[in-house]
Design an enzyme around this catalytic site. Structure first.
Site, mmCIF file in Angstrom:
data_model
loop_
_atom_site.group_PDB
_atom_site.id
_atom_site.type_symbol
_atom_site.label_atom_id
_atom_site.label_comp_id
_atom_site.label_asym_id
_atom_site.label_seq_id
_atom_site.Cartn_x
_atom_site.Cartn_y
_atom_site.Cartn_z
ATOM 1 N N HIS A 131 2.562 3.311 -9.146
ATOM 2 C CA HIS A 131 2.373 1.878 -9.412
ATOM 3 C C HIS A 131 3.585 1.302 -10.151
ATOM 4 O O HIS A 131 4.024 0.184 -9.872
ATOM 5 C CB HIS A 131 1.086 1.643 -10.204
ATOM 6 C CG HIS A 131 -0.162 1.974 -9.428
ATOM 7 N ND1 HIS A 131 -0.353 1.572 -8.124
ATOM 8 C CD2 HIS A 131 -1.278 2.681 -9.764
ATOM 9 C CE1 HIS A 131 -1.534 2.021 -7.698
ATOM 10 N NE2 HIS A 131 -2.107 2.692 -8.669
ATOM 11 N N ASP A 148 0.839 -1.192 0.000
ATOM 12 C CA ASP A 148 0.000 0.000 0.000
ATOM 13 C C ASP A 148 0.878 1.247 0.000
ATOM 14 O O ASP A 148 1.977 1.238 0.557
ATOM 15 C CB ASP A 148 -0.903 -0.023 1.247
ATOM 16 C CG ASP A 148 -2.093 0.913 1.096
ATOM 17 O OD1 ASP A 148 -2.346 1.394 -0.032
ATOM 18 O OD2 ASP A 148 -2.759 1.175 2.108
ATOM 19 N N LEU A 197 11.731 -20.156 -4.233
ATOM 20 C CA LEU A 197 10.748 -19.310 -3.539
ATOM 21 C C LEU A 197 9.408 -19.442 -4.263
ATOM 22 O O LEU A 197 9.357 -19.321 -5.487
ATOM 23 C CB LEU A 197 11.205 -17.840 -3.572
ATOM 24 C CG LEU A 197 10.180 -16.818 -3.090
ATOM 25 C CD1 LEU A 197 10.262 -16.621 -1.581
ATOM 26 C CD2 LEU A 197 10.368 -15.472 -3.764
#
Ligand code: IPE
Ligand code: MG
Length: 236
Positions: free
Chosen positions: A19, A2, A113
């Site tokens: 973004h 956020d 991962l």
């Protein structure tokens, strides 16, 4: 993740720029986690409520998502990253749905991962879809609701490929879960930081890990019990 919009606002840039910068932060954090030996990283990229944003921001986020999948998957494949996208992806345009499928296939064998990206995801949506899927697969359970167990329902959750998270990190200063992994966060340590997501990197990650190390995880027990117990929780 956020704070992209506010990061851009502070610099008098369009939210879009925040973004794009957020994508760079994703790249950094994924690599930092892999290097630190984190085996599962789950990012909340787009919630089921984010459709309420202005149409041009939503379409930009979709374009960014497409771009990232087109450009980064080869690198993920080379870096041992297994990519999973969870959420109601049926709402995305066909081209994006196809890319999601291909990206998952191309990285499926990787073990270093597991990177799960939650897109058009909501914790409540997940619990509801899991309940529906469980009952569709086991119609007899509807007549015997008492026989339904937590373990049985969890098998149908979108995150069934990953263990419950040890640590939750929310950037951007808000202190709420906002419909993220509601079921899975039951015993997760929560960490909130005012840093905006584009400013979050290896150093900030280290601070979150340091905070995690200070926590005493009791899983419902008393502190005194932990001193003698090898395993704090039998079932978590
Ligand atoms: C990124 O941050 C989260 C996404 C939905 C991509 P925001 O866009 O929510 O940034 P703020 O909260 O407006 O600063
Ligand atoms: Mg926000």
């Amino acid at each position: 993740m956020d704070g992209n919009g506010r990061w851009a606002n502070e610099r008098r840039l369009p939210r879009v720029a925040g973004h794009s910068k957020g994508v760079e932060a994703v790249r950094n954090v994924v690599e930092a986690c892999a290097q630190r030996g984190v085996e599962f990283l789950t990012l909340f990229a787009f919630s089921s409520e984010n459709w309420r944003r202005p149409a041009d921001e939503v379409s930009l986020l979709m374009r960014l998502f497409i771009m990232v999948l087109e450009r980064e998957v080869a690198q993920m494949r080379a870096n041992g990253i297994c990519l999973r996208i969870v959420g109601d992806t049926s709402a995305f345009e066909p081209r994006l749905q196809k890319l999601i499928q291909q990206s998952q296939q191309r990285t499926a064998g990787n073990k270093r991962l597991v990177l799960t990206v939650c897109a058009n995801y909501g914790g409540r949506w997940d619990i509801l879809q899991a309940t529906r899927a469980m009952l569709a697969a086991n119609p007899h359970l509807a007549a015997n609701p008492d026989s339904i167990t937590e373990a049985e329902l969890s098998r149908y959750l979108a995150m069934s490929h990953a263990p419950e998270p040890d640590l939750f990190i929310r950037t951007g200063g808000e202190q709420r879960i906002s419909n993220f992994l509601l079921w899975q966060l039951a015993y997760t340590e929560l960490y909130f930081t005012p840093d905006f997501w584009p400013d979050f990197g290896a150093q900030q990650l280290e601070a979150a890990f340091e905070s995690f190390r200070q926590r005493e995880r009791r899983f419902g027990r008393t502190g005194a019990q932990l001193v003698t117990a090898d395993q704090p929780a039998p079932d978590h």
